[in-house]
Structure formats: structure tokens, C-alpha cells
Design an enzyme around this catalytic site. Structure first.
Site, PDB file in Angstrom:
ATOM      1  N   LYS A  31      71.931  52.836   4.390  1.00  0.00           N
ATOM      2  CA  LYS A  31      71.301  51.616   5.060  1.00  0.00           C
ATOM      3  C   LYS A  31      71.795  50.318   4.656  1.00  0.00           C
ATOM      4  CE  LYS A  31      67.961  53.763   6.989  1.00  0.00           C
ATOM      5  NZ  LYS A  31      67.918  54.166   8.517  1.00  0.00           N
TER       6      LYS A  31
ATOM      7  N   TYR B 282      70.966  57.772   0.113  1.00  0.00           N
ATOM      8  CA  TYR B 282      70.303  57.407   1.410  1.00  0.00           C
ATOM      9  C   TYR B 282      70.114  55.685   1.613  1.00  0.00           C
ATOM     10  CZ  TYR B 282      66.260  56.060   4.121  1.00  0.00           C
ATOM     11  OH  TYR B 282      65.337  55.304   5.365  1.00  0.00           O
TER      12      TYR B 282
ATOM     13  N   SER C 171      65.577  49.452   6.020  1.00  0.00           N
ATOM     14  CA  SER C 171      64.359  49.774   5.028  1.00  0.00           C
ATOM     15  C   SER C 171      64.232  48.875   4.104  1.00  0.00           C
ATOM     16  CB  SER C 171      64.738  51.318   4.597  1.00  0.00           C
ATOM     17  OG  SER C 171      63.743  51.702   3.459  1.00  0.00           O
TER      18      SER C 171
HETATM   19  P1  NAD Z   1      62.861  60.914  11.853  1.00  0.00           P
HETATM   20  O1  NAD Z   1      63.453  61.921  11.007  1.00  0.00           O
HETATM   21  O2  NAD Z   1      61.279  61.422  12.218  1.00  0.00           O
HETATM   22  O3  NAD Z   1      63.535  60.501  13.075  1.00  0.00           O
HETATM   23  C1  NAD Z   1      64.776  60.538  12.798  1.00  0.00           C
HETATM   24  C2  NAD Z   1      65.627  61.299  14.223  1.00  0.00           C
HETATM   25  O4  NAD Z   1      66.868  61.372  14.188  1.00  0.00           O
HETATM   26  C3  NAD Z   1      65.119  62.775  14.045  1.00  0.00           C
HETATM   27  O5  NAD Z   1      64.434  62.993  15.507  1.00  0.00           O
HETATM   28  C4  NAD Z   1      66.419  63.592  14.027  1.00  0.00           C
HETATM   29  O6  NAD Z   1      66.458  64.934  14.722  1.00  0.00           O
HETATM   30  C5  NAD Z   1      67.623  62.658  14.561  1.00  0.00           C
HETATM   31  N1  NAD Z   1      68.849  62.611  13.868  1.00  0.00           N
HETATM   32  C6  NAD Z   1      69.064  62.631  12.863  1.00  0.00           C
HETATM   33  N2  NAD Z   1      70.733  62.560  12.589  1.00  0.00           N
HETATM   34  C7  NAD Z   1      70.742  62.587  13.915  1.00  0.00           C
HETATM   35  C8  NAD Z   1      72.406  62.719  14.505  1.00  0.00           C
HETATM   36  N3  NAD Z   1      73.562  62.932  13.736  1.00  0.00           N
HETATM   37  N4  NAD Z   1      72.426  62.852  15.993  1.00  0.00           N
HETATM   38  C9  NAD Z   1      71.071  62.765  16.666  1.00  0.00           C
HETATM   39  N5  NAD Z   1      70.003  62.670  16.344  1.00  0.00           N
HETATM   40  C10 NAD Z   1      69.800  62.469  14.859  1.00  0.00           C
HETATM   41  O7  NAD Z   1      62.302  59.459  10.887  1.00  0.00           O
HETATM   42  P2  NAD Z   1      61.777  58.361  11.230  1.00  0.00           P
HETATM   43  O8  NAD Z   1      60.758  58.394  10.092  1.00  0.00           O
HETATM   44  O9  NAD Z   1      61.238  58.311  12.496  1.00  0.00           O
HETATM   45  O10 NAD Z   1      62.649  57.368  10.750  1.00  0.00           O
HETATM   46  C11 NAD Z   1      63.618  56.526  11.916  1.00  0.00           C
HETATM   47  C12 NAD Z   1      64.531  55.802  11.189  1.00  0.00           C
HETATM   48  O11 NAD Z   1      63.786  54.734  10.407  1.00  0.00           O
HETATM   49  C13 NAD Z   1      65.518  56.401  10.297  1.00  0.00           C
HETATM   50  O12 NAD Z   1      66.793  55.874  10.500  1.00  0.00           O
HETATM   51  C14 NAD Z   1      64.964  56.134   8.930  1.00  0.00           C
HETATM   52  O13 NAD Z   1      65.937  56.198   7.667  1.00  0.00           O
HETATM   53  C15 NAD Z   1      64.267  54.894   8.986  1.00  0.00           C
HETATM   54  N6  NAD Z   1      63.300  54.507   8.079  1.00  0.00           N
HETATM   55  C16 NAD Z   1      62.258  55.444   8.152  1.00  0.00           C
HETATM   56  C17 NAD Z   1      61.342  54.964   7.034  1.00  0.00           C
HETATM   57  C18 NAD Z   1      59.804  55.950   6.997  1.00  0.00           C
HETATM   58  O14 NAD Z   1      59.327  55.882   6.146  1.00  0.00           O
HETATM   59  N7  NAD Z   1      59.582  56.732   8.040  1.00  0.00           N
HETATM   60  C19 NAD Z   1      61.282  53.887   6.361  1.00  0.00           C
HETATM   61  C20 NAD Z   1      62.223  52.941   6.613  1.00  0.00           C
HETATM   62  C21 NAD Z   1      63.377  53.249   7.453  1.00  0.00           C
HETATM   63  N1  UFG Z   2      53.565  59.228  -3.698  1.00  0.00           N
HETATM   64  C1  UFG Z   2      52.812  60.114  -4.580  1.00  0.00           C
HETATM   65  N2  UFG Z   2      52.646  61.412  -4.343  1.00  0.00           N
HETATM   66  C2  UFG Z   2      53.375  61.814  -3.324  1.00  0.00           C
HETATM   67  C3  UFG Z   2      54.095  61.008  -2.464  1.00  0.00           C
HETATM   68  C4  UFG Z   2      54.329  59.636  -3.112  1.00  0.00           C
HETATM   69  O1  UFG Z   2      52.115  59.589  -5.604  1.00  0.00           O
HETATM   70  O2  UFG Z   2      53.425  63.305  -3.122  1.00  0.00           O
HETATM   71  C5  UFG Z   2      53.564  58.021  -4.352  1.00  0.00           C
HETATM   72  C6  UFG Z   2      55.030  57.145  -4.617  1.00  0.00           C
HETATM   73  O3  UFG Z   2      55.204  57.265  -5.935  1.00  0.00           O
HETATM   74  C7  UFG Z   2      54.742  56.008  -4.259  1.00  0.00           C
HETATM   75  C8  UFG Z   2      53.697  55.868  -3.091  1.00  0.00           C
HETATM   76  O4  UFG Z   2      53.064  56.980  -2.945  1.00  0.00           O
HETATM   77  O5  UFG Z   2      54.077  55.153  -5.237  1.00  0.00           O
HETATM   78  C9  UFG Z   2      54.540  55.985  -1.634  1.00  0.00           C
HETATM   79  O6  UFG Z   2      55.585  56.699  -1.674  1.00  0.00           O
HETATM   80  P1  UFG Z   2      56.332  57.100  -0.476  1.00  0.00           P
HETATM   81  O7  UFG Z   2      57.333  58.185  -0.785  1.00  0.00           O
HETATM   82  O8  UFG Z   2      55.346  57.466   0.753  1.00  0.00           O
HETATM   83  O9  UFG Z   2      57.150  55.865   0.062  1.00  0.00           O
HETATM   84  P2  UFG Z   2      58.333  54.952  -0.848  1.00  0.00           P
HETATM   85  O10 UFG Z   2      57.857  53.629  -0.759  1.00  0.00           O
HETATM   86  O11 UFG Z   2      58.667  55.650  -1.985  1.00  0.00           O
HETATM   87  O12 UFG Z   2      59.495  55.419   0.243  1.00  0.00           O
HETATM   88  C10 UFG Z   2      59.412  55.269   1.693  1.00  0.00           C
HETATM   89  C11 UFG Z   2      60.579  55.917   2.071  1.00  0.00           C
HETATM   90  C12 UFG Z   2      61.883  55.207   1.723  1.00  0.00           C
HETATM   91  C13 UFG Z   2      61.821  53.900   2.462  1.00  0.00           C
HETATM   92  C14 UFG Z   2      60.629  53.143   1.883  1.00  0.00           C
HETATM   93  C15 UFG Z   2      60.471  51.793   2.101  1.00  0.00           C
HETATM   94  O13 UFG Z   2      60.551  57.359   1.660  1.00  0.00           O
HETATM   95  O14 UFG Z   2      62.925  55.765   2.350  1.00  0.00           O
HETATM   96  O15 UFG Z   2      59.513  53.804   2.106  1.00  0.00           O
HETATM   97  O16 UFG Z   2      60.538  51.811   3.723  1.00  0.00           O
HETATM   98  F1  UFG Z   2      62.898  53.280   2.086  1.00  0.00           F
END
Ligand code: NAD
Ligand code: UFG
Length: 354
Positions: A157, A153, A129
Site C-alpha cells: 500500500k 501487505y 489503508s
Molecule cells: P476483496 O478481496 O473482497 O476484493 C479484492 C478483489 O480484487 C477480489 O475480487 C479479487 O478477486 C480481486 N483481485 C485480486 N488480485 C487481482 C488481480 N491480480 N487481478 C484482478 N483481480 C484481482 O477485498 P476488499 O475488502 O473489497 O478490498 C478492496 C481493496 O481495498 C483492496 O486493495 C484492499 O487491500 C483495500 N482495503 C481493504 C480493507 C478491508 O478491511 N477490507 C481495508 C483497507 C484497504
Molecule cells: N480481532 C479479534 N479477533 C479476531 C479478529 C480481530 O479480536 O478474530 C480484533 C483485532 O485484534 C483488532 C480488531 O479486532 O483489535 C480489528 O481487527 P481486524 O482484523 O478486523 O482489523 P485491523 O484493524 O487489524 O486491520 C484491518 C485490515 C487491514 C487494514 C486495517 C485498516 O485487516 O488490512 O483494517 O484498514 F489495513
């Protein structure tokens, strides 16, 4: 039959979109997910969207930390590579329950990596991330920037990235790609799969989507006193289908003949920064819905401006994001309007076969 990929967390938001693209690219896919933050309905819809290729998808409802159950899956199939999405991802929850995050994300990953090593499967793509850049001193963020973590969290990572670098250092047979995602948003253009977070959404676009369908009264904007174009935080939003395609590019790199990949890291973003207010305006235009706003103070741990340098991924993965924020908002709204309750309340009209 194409190559066999194990996808952990494949029922989740990014996982389900990636599984679909893998099937369409002729891979055979086994998903492992405990459904903690997802629904099996997502995979049923993926299989339908994939048409004939849907038969190359299997699902195993297990927790990654269940070593014996994982072993059984590796006993039954010889995997060519693993894409590891499974993990908990809510920053605030990780601050309140750090042990939950270390247990799930770190132990789950170690058991997965040990099992892979035991079965001689040493090709991995891992979901890292942009959070590992913390509050970057400058933008765009390049892959060589110093790394830090400001919450449990983010530390999981960072730790998993380090574990991957160490195991490659100890055994050069491993080929590993660490993908640092920026801000994934949007949904598949069909509107049949999308993001369906449990509880109150932490992230901007799922929250906006729930305001638009009437599930929440207003969006709280966290901070309008940043040194940005309009005072609100700036991020690099990336369409989830572009992100999914980035995984196909990464997997293909792992299978490229000749040179070894080693342990490589790539940013997956668009290289463009968009403010909260710009994103809300784009969503209002795409949906025709007014999003009421409540201005509030900064959210603890948030940073001002983060966007990616995309040149390494463009050059070495031959991948570049295609979609802009208009398409992201269009597809987010298409999903939200067809599925206002996500996968929660199945509706005939959301069945792609009808
Ligand atoms: P998500 O929660 O939709 O998907 C994660 C999946 O993993 C879920 O289906 C959950 O049920 C499963 N899971 C969690 N723990 C588990 C375990 N112990 N065993 C089996 N399954 C398990 O999240 P996402 O947004 O699809 O994110 C996927 C990955 O990408 C995550 O590792 C997250 O940290 C990373 N990531 C997400 C974002 C974002 O903004 N969505 C940004 C950066 C990185
Ligand atoms: N924001 C609001 N109101 C809300 C939610 C978010 O104003 O209800 C703002 C935040 O302050 C930020 C922007 O919208 O300025 C984006 O916020 P997000 O929570 O959507 O995303 P972040 O960049 O804070 O973080 C996300 C994931 C992290 C990940 C990161 C980079 O939550 O886990 O993107 O991938 F690490």
C-alpha cells in the site's frame, strides 16, 4: 450515458458495493477481476439491484497482470477514470508469502498504470489503508501523519502510494486520489451483497458473522490488556455503503472542472473508535445471537487504538459517513442470515428479483 469507469477488483467486497453506487449515480462501469477472492454472483446481484442501470455494467474475468487482456479492454472503451481495488489483502498471508503480494499488488498496479498512461486515461482512485499509519503515536490520524508499514501487505500500500506520488510528480496531467480506508464492515441494506471471504476470516466482523450462523464455535479476542476502555483493541468501523459513497465523492472530485486535483490523500472513516467488545455487544443486540468469546493474547502486528480524522474528506470531498455501528451490525446480520454461506450456495430466497 454517464462517464465510463473501469473498476479493478469490482467483484470483491468493497468493489461490489461501490459498483452498485456508481451505477445508481449513472456511471457506466466495466469491472476487471480475476475472481481470486470473489464470485461473479456478486456482480449478477449488483446488476439486479441496480435495476435499469444494471445494463451499464460489464465484467471481464482477467488478471490485471495480463497486459494483453487489459489492453483489449482499453482498446474497446475509452475510460474517463479508474478505481483500483484489485489486490490481495490478508496481512498474515503476506508475511508468509511476500513475493505473492509484491507480484500481485505491485506488478498488477504498474501494468494498470502503464496501460492507463498509454491510453491517455490519467484519473485514478486507489484503495489505500489506515495500515500505513502503523501504530500511531496519537489519534485521530490525520493525513499528514508519518507513514510506515509493518508487513508486506502494508508495504504494498505504501509503495503504491509512493508510485502514485511519483507519477504525478513526473506528469502533472495525472489526477489521483488515494483513499485510506479504516475498517469497512456491514453490507448493503438489501442483504443481497456483502462480504464473503475465502477460508478462515482474518477480520473481526466476518469472523463474528460466521460464529453467529454456526459456522465457527467462538470468537477469539486478541488481547484484553490494551490501555483502552475495556482492554480490547479500538478501531474506526465504517459502513461499506458509506465507504462506497466516498468513492463516488472522490470520482466526482476528479471530474470537477477548473482546478486539477493533483495527487491527494483522504481518510475514509467515521472518526469514532469502538472496541472489540463494544462491537460484539452491538452485533449480539442486532442479531439476537450470543457470540461465545475466548480471550487470547495480542495478535502480532496489531496496534491499540486507531481512528480517523475525517475533516479533510468532509471539507474537500463533501463526504461524511452517515451510519453508526447499530446500522453496520444490523446490515451485517441481514446479509449473514440471508446468506449464511455467502455466495457459495445460491438460494432462491436471496434473489432480489423474487
Ligand atoms: P476483496 O478481496 O473482497 O476484493 C479484492 C478483489 O480484487 C477480489 O475480487 C479479487 O478477486 C480481486 N483481485 C485480486 N488480485 C487481482 C488481480 N491480480 N487481478 C484482478 N483481480 C484481482 O477485498 P476488499 O475488502 O473489497 O478490498 C478492496 C481493496 O481495498 C483492496 O486493495 C484492499 O487491500 C483495500 N482495503 C481493504 C480493507 C478491508 O478491511 N477490507 C481495508 C483497507 C484497504
Ligand atoms: N480481532 C479479534 N479477533 C479476531 C479478529 C480481530 O479480536 O478474530 C480484533 C483485532 O485484534 C483488532 C480488531 O479486532 O483489535 C480489528 O481487527 P481486524 O482484523 O478486523 O482489523 P485491523 O484493524 O487489524 O486491520 C484491518 C485490515 C487491514 C487494514 C486495517 C485498516 O485487516 O488490512 O483494517 O484498514 F489495513
Amino acid at each position: 450515458m454517464g462517464k465510463r469507469i473501469l473498476v479493478t477488483g469490482g467483484a470483491g467486497y468493497i468493489g461490489s458495493h461501490t459498483v452498485l453506487q456508481l451505477l445508481l449515480a449513472d456511471f457506466s462501469v466495466a469491472v476487471v477481476d480475476n475472481l481470486d477472492n470473489s464470485s461473479e454472483a456478486a456482480l449478477e446481484r449488483v446488476a439486479k439491484l441496480a435495476g435499469d442501470a444494471g445494463r451499464n455494467l460489464s465484467f471481464h474475468k482477467i488478471d490485471l497482470r495480463d497486459r494483453d487482456a487489459l489492453k483489449k479492454i482499453f482498446d474497446s472503451t475509452k475510460f474517463d477514470a479508474v478505481i483500483h481495488f484489485a489486490g490481495l489483502k490478508a496481512v498474515g498471508e503476506s508475511v508468509e508469502k511476500p513475493l505473492l503480494y509484491y507480484n500481485n499488488n505491485i506488478i498488477g498496479t504498474i501494468i494498470l498504470l502503464e496501460t492507463m498512461a498509454n491510453y491517455g486515461c490519467k484519473k485514478l482512485v486507489f484503495s489505500s489503508s489506515a495500515t500505513v499509519y502503523g501504530w500511531p503515536k496519537e489519534v485521530p490520524c490525520t493525513e499528514v501523519f508519518p507513514l510506515c508499514a509493518t508487513n508486506p501487505y502494508g508495504r504494498t500500500k505504501l509503495m503504491i502510494e509512493e508510485i502514485c506520488r511519483d507519477i504525478h510528480c513526473g506528469d502533472s496531467e495525472w489526477d489521483i486520489i488515494l483513499l485510506r480506508y479504516f475498517n469497512p464492515v456491514g453490507a448493503h441494506p438489501s442483504g443481497f451483497i456483502g462480504e464473503d471471504p475465502r477460508g478462515i476470516p482474518n477480520n473481526l466482523m466476518p469472523f463474528v458473522q460466521q460464529v453467529a450462523v454456526g459456522r465457527r464455535p467462538a470468537l477469539t479476542v486478541y488481547g484484553n490488556d490494551y490501555s483502552t476502555k475495556d482492554g480490547t483493541g479500538v478501531r474506526d468501523y465504517i459502513h461499506v455503503v458509506d465507504l462506497a459513497d466516498g468513492h463516488i465523492a472522490a470520482v466526482e472530485k476528479l471530474f470537477q472542472g477548473g482546478s486539477k486535483t493533483g495527487c491527494q490523500v483522504y481518510n475514509l472513516g467515521t472518526g469514532k473508535g469502538t472496541s472489540v467488545l463494544e462491537m460484539v455487544a452491538a452485533f449480539e443486540k442486532a442479531s439476537g445471537k450470543k457470540i461465545p468469546l475466548v480471550m487470547a493474547g495480542r495478535r502480532p502486528g496489531d496496534c491499540e487504538t486507531v481512528y480517523a480524522s475525517t475533516s479533510k474528506a468532509e471539507k474537500e470531498l463533501n463526504w461524511k459517513a452517515k451510519y453508526g455501528i447499530e446500522e453496520m451490525c444490523r446490515d451485517q446480520w441481514n446479509w449473514a442470515s440471508k446468506n449464511p454461506w455467502g455466495y457459495g450456495k445460491p438460494d432462491e430466497s436471496t434473489n432480489p428479483s423474487t
